[in-house]
Scaffold this motif. Structure first.
Motif, PDB file in Angstrom:
ATOM      1  N   ARG A 175       1.474  79.573  16.114  1.00 29.03           N
ATOM      2  CA  ARG A 175       1.698  78.275  15.463  1.00 29.03           C
ATOM      3  C   ARG A 175       2.711  77.448  16.251  1.00 29.03           C
ATOM      4  O   ARG A 175       2.512  76.259  16.505  1.00 29.03           O
ATOM      5  CB  ARG A 175       2.200  78.533  14.039  1.00 29.03           C
ATOM      6  CG  ARG A 175       2.566  77.308  13.252  1.00 29.03           C
ATOM      7  CD  ARG A 175       2.983  77.748  11.863  1.00 29.03           C
ATOM      8  NE  ARG A 175       3.407  76.641  11.040  1.00 29.03           N
ATOM      9  CZ  ARG A 175       3.237  76.598   9.722  1.00 29.03           C
ATOM     10  NH1 ARG A 175       2.631  77.580   9.103  1.00 29.03           N
ATOM     11  NH2 ARG A 175       3.671  75.579   9.022  1.00 29.03           N
ATOM     12  N   TYR A 176       3.802  78.079  16.665  1.00 29.80           N
ATOM     13  CA  TYR A 176       4.844  77.340  17.379  1.00 29.80           C
ATOM     14  C   TYR A 176       4.401  76.976  18.798  1.00 29.80           C
ATOM     15  O   TYR A 176       4.718  75.897  19.299  1.00 29.80           O
ATOM     16  CB  TYR A 176       6.147  78.142  17.411  1.00 29.80           C
ATOM     17  CG  TYR A 176       6.696  78.456  16.026  1.00 29.80           C
ATOM     18  CD1 TYR A 176       6.539  77.548  14.977  1.00 29.80           C
ATOM     19  CD2 TYR A 176       7.353  79.647  15.766  1.00 29.80           C
ATOM     20  CE1 TYR A 176       7.012  77.833  13.714  1.00 29.80           C
ATOM     21  CE2 TYR A 176       7.839  79.931  14.499  1.00 29.80           C
ATOM     22  CZ  TYR A 176       7.658  79.019  13.475  1.00 29.80           C
ATOM     23  OH  TYR A 176       8.133  79.295  12.216  1.00 29.80           O
ATOM     24  N   ARG A 189       3.113  68.845  21.618  1.00 30.82           N
ATOM     25  CA  ARG A 189       4.208  68.000  22.058  1.00 30.82           C
ATOM     26  C   ARG A 189       4.166  67.754  23.568  1.00 30.82           C
ATOM     27  O   ARG A 189       4.589  66.700  24.054  1.00 30.82           O
ATOM     28  CB  ARG A 189       5.551  68.627  21.667  1.00 30.82           C
ATOM     29  CG  ARG A 189       6.669  67.621  21.734  1.00 30.82           C
ATOM     30  CD  ARG A 189       7.993  68.170  21.319  1.00 30.82           C
ATOM     31  NE  ARG A 189       8.135  68.289  19.876  1.00 30.82           N
ATOM     32  CZ  ARG A 189       9.312  68.400  19.276  1.00 30.82           C
ATOM     33  NH1 ARG A 189      10.422  68.383  19.971  1.00 30.82           N
ATOM     34  NH2 ARG A 189       9.392  68.525  17.984  1.00 30.82           N
ATOM     35  N   ALA A 201       2.219  74.087  18.514  1.00 30.25           N
ATOM     36  CA  ALA A 201       3.024  72.882  18.256  1.00 30.25           C
ATOM     37  C   ALA A 201       3.655  72.385  19.561  1.00 30.25           C
ATOM     38  O   ALA A 201       3.701  71.177  19.832  1.00 30.25           O
ATOM     39  CB  ALA A 201       4.107  73.188  17.223  1.00 30.25           C
ATOM     40  N   LEU A 202       4.116  73.326  20.369  1.00 28.48           N
ATOM     41  CA  LEU A 202       4.695  72.942  21.660  1.00 28.48           C
ATOM     42  C   LEU A 202       3.621  72.328  22.563  1.00 28.48           C
ATOM     43  O   LEU A 202       3.863  71.331  23.254  1.00 28.48           O
ATOM     44  CB  LEU A 202       5.318  74.169  22.341  1.00 28.48           C
ATOM     45  CG  LEU A 202       6.009  73.906  23.676  1.00 28.48           C
ATOM     46  CD1 LEU A 202       7.243  73.032  23.490  1.00 28.48           C
ATOM     47  CD2 LEU A 202       6.404  75.216  24.360  1.00 28.48           C
TER      48      LEU A 202
END
Lengths: 188, 413
Positions: free
Chosen positions: B284-285, B292, B288-289
């Protein structure tokens, strides 16, 4: 701490490279690079290859200096991760919650055979529920550990007030803002 | 004549540990196997969990009858397992093949349950030291773990790459230095236009790409096309990493490297991350990165078929790894065998595996990686030389004699 260790390794490797008699390859020129150049200087393939990879590393490092500015502006993983363990656990439970998503969307056969998707879904959901239950238990363990840590800090803070310990006060203030501190569990 | 059994926690397709067990079995008892192994009768592959497609090849560990003190159980240790507890009470001689255990601290912030299982696995490893006759590992890095766990007799047994069940390729051509033979067919020529046509191997070992069911991915939305045809059409610089999406493999750094390179070079850079996830929170992270950084969901191609994996190895421009922990680095060998220049963070057994076949970077710094890739891009000869060195290193690792010799000395009374 980790940074410092890595720095030491880097320094060590730098020293090895600079002590090496391999001079690196001249800039430009067909056939003048890397392994051919190394072969000319070293007798064995292994030594030549080692010198070549060190040369590439040394040249890469030199070049990296001009990228450092841009690299510092890149977002880090830490920028998208929540700062506290509890926020992580909330995300974790969301990920495992079997009611959130269809669990069998990647099984093409399920679309073709009547009833198979339903069967797969039931099977996957029961497995996911087991996972979810395990994660809830872990979440409560994390919560209990954090509450215990917080209680300990409050106790220290009270003691600290009596002795006017500004260090403990500032740590607890960070905690209250939701920032990670070194000994409060897995959020780091 | 005694039996030689092997035990694995899970016996599943596309898994490095299961494949190692199959490879040893094939090596010992296939027709034409060296006679020096004839001192043992072929035993069973024992497992706690068995994938349905492999039920003919293995049995549940607790279905094994009473054994003899002359029989051997070769236990492949890679995670926690009830088998480890069961072995403490068995009469057979126990030999531990240690594939390594990921340190729990890497996973603790992302899944405390998995971290606890790894801690349990480490306790089991220590307990087994009291009954194991000998322990072996494919790297010095893992051998040190074994000594730290209390094993007194520890030796090296290379990973049985040369006995994989997959099609075998021809050896890479080598302009200088010793040449060795893979002894097979199915040569693949490196696909990118810049790369020299060194005849290198597209020999893909099975490895840890996750549960087999998850491999049935719908490719209709694949950014590279369902058949991967888009991979060959453009001039993007492709950075490949293969491995489960976990924090210790640090896929987030590959994404950051790709973004940095695209900013400093006037070229589109595409990161490709092959592998399943076992830690949804880390994924998930990382996603997200990725959002971005402007890559969106495209880098995550998930687990893939072996054909598809070969395609990625053939069409990528670099294999880059920021992995912080590897007991033995199978994808690195695959990449070198496929003619991919390799740049890897020097941690765990990565350096031992790669040797001089790739650039090992001590510092976990995307700028240094970018500097190296930029240098190689600007120096095609240097890049080709690195590819050549990588192919030669892969040859060494595919050498079956070292595995045979290791096994002979291991099984000798």
């Amino acid at each position: 701490m980790e940074q410092a260790r890595e720095g030491e390794v880097t320094d060590e490797r730098d020293r090895i490279v600079s002590d090496d008699s391999y001079q690196g390859s001249p800039q430009g020129g067909e056939g003048s690079h890397g392994i051919d150049s190394a072969r000319a200087q070293f007798g064995s393939a292994e030594e030549g290859e080692r010198a070549m990879t060190r040369d590439i590393l040394a040249r890469g490092r030199q070049r990296a200096a001009s990228f450092a500015e841009v690299s510092r502006l890149l977002p880090e993983l830490a920028d998208v991760e929540p700062p506290t363990g509890l926020a992580r656990m909330r995300n974790f439970l969301e990920e495992l919650d079997p009611s959130r998503k269809r669990l069998t969307e990647n099984f093409p056969a399920a679309a073709r055979i009547p009833g198979l998707r339903r069967l797969y879904d039931l099977h996957a959901k029961s497995a996911a529920l087991v996972d979810f239950a395990g994660a809830v238990i872990s979440a409560f363990e994390e919560l209990a550990a954090e509450v215990e840590g917080l209680s300990r800090r409050i106790q220290l803070l009270e003691t600290g007030r009596q002795v006017d310990s500004s260090d403990e006060l500032s740590e607890s203030t960070n905690e209250a803002r939701g920032e990670a501190s070194p000994d409060t569990g897995p959020q780091n | 004549m005694p039996y030689l059994h092997q035990a694995v926690a899970s016996f599943v397709p596309f898994d490095a540990v299961s494949e190692a067990a199959r490879a040893f079995k094939r090596m010992l008892w296939q027709p034409g196997a060296p006679h020096r192994f004839s001192g043992y009768r072929p035993g069973s592959i024992l497992a706690e969990g068995i994938h349905r497609s492999l039920r003919r090849e293995a049995i549940r560990f607790d279905e094994l009858g009473s054994g003899s003190a002359k029989d051997v159980i070769l236990y492949h240790c890679s995670t926690d397992s009830r088998i480890a507890d069961w072995l403490l009470l068995r009469p057979e001689r126990v030999v531990v093949y240690y594939h390594n255990l990921t340190p729990a601290h890497f996973l603790q912030p992302y899944d405390p349950r998995v971290a606890e299982r790894l801690r349990r696995a480490r306790r089991q490893l220590v307990q087994l030291a009291s009954v194991a006759e000998v322990a072996v590992a494919p790297s010095e890095f893992s051998m040190k773990d074994l000594r730290d766990a209390g094993y007194r007799k520890v030796s090296k047994l290379p990973y049985p790459l040369g006995f994989a069940s997959l099609p075998v390729a021809s050896p890479p051509s080598r302009t200088w230095g010793p040449s060795k033979s893979f002894g097979g067919e199915d040569t693949a020529v490196v696909g990118t236009s810049r790369r020299k046509k060194v005849g290198v191997v597209a020999r893909s070992m099975c490895h840890k790409l996750g549960p087999p069911l998850l491999r049935r991915t719908d490719r209709s939305q694949d950014p590279h096309g369902a058949d991967g045809s888009r991979l060959r059409r453009d001039d993007k610089l492709r950075l490949l990493f293969v491995g489960r999406i976990t924090p210790n493999k640090a896929q987030h750094q590959v994404l950051r490297l790709a973004r940095l390179l695209s900013q400093v070079a006037a070229r589109e850079v595409e990161p490709i991350l092959v592998g399943a996830t076992h830690l949804p929170l880390y994924e998930r992270y990382v996603r997200a990165l990725s959002d971005r950084l402007g890559f969106g969901p495209h880098p995550f191609v998930g687990p893939v078929s072996l054909d598809r994996l070969r395609l990625y190895y053939r069409t990528a421009d670099y294999f880059v790894s920021f992995s912080r922990h590897e007991g033995f680095f199978v994808p690195a060998v695959e990449a070198m065998a496929s003619g991919l220049p390799l740049v890897a963070l020097d941690r765990g057994a990565v350096g031992e595996t790669v040797g001089n076949g790739g650039v090992l970077v001590p510092e976990d710094d995307v700028a240094t990686f970018a500097g190296i890739v930029a240098e190689l891009e600007d120096s095609p000869d240097l890049r080709d030389s690195l590819v050549e060195a990588g192919a030669a290193r892969a040859c060494e690792l595919f050498d079956t004699r070292a595995v045979e010799q290791g096994l002979v000395s291991l099984l000798s009374p």
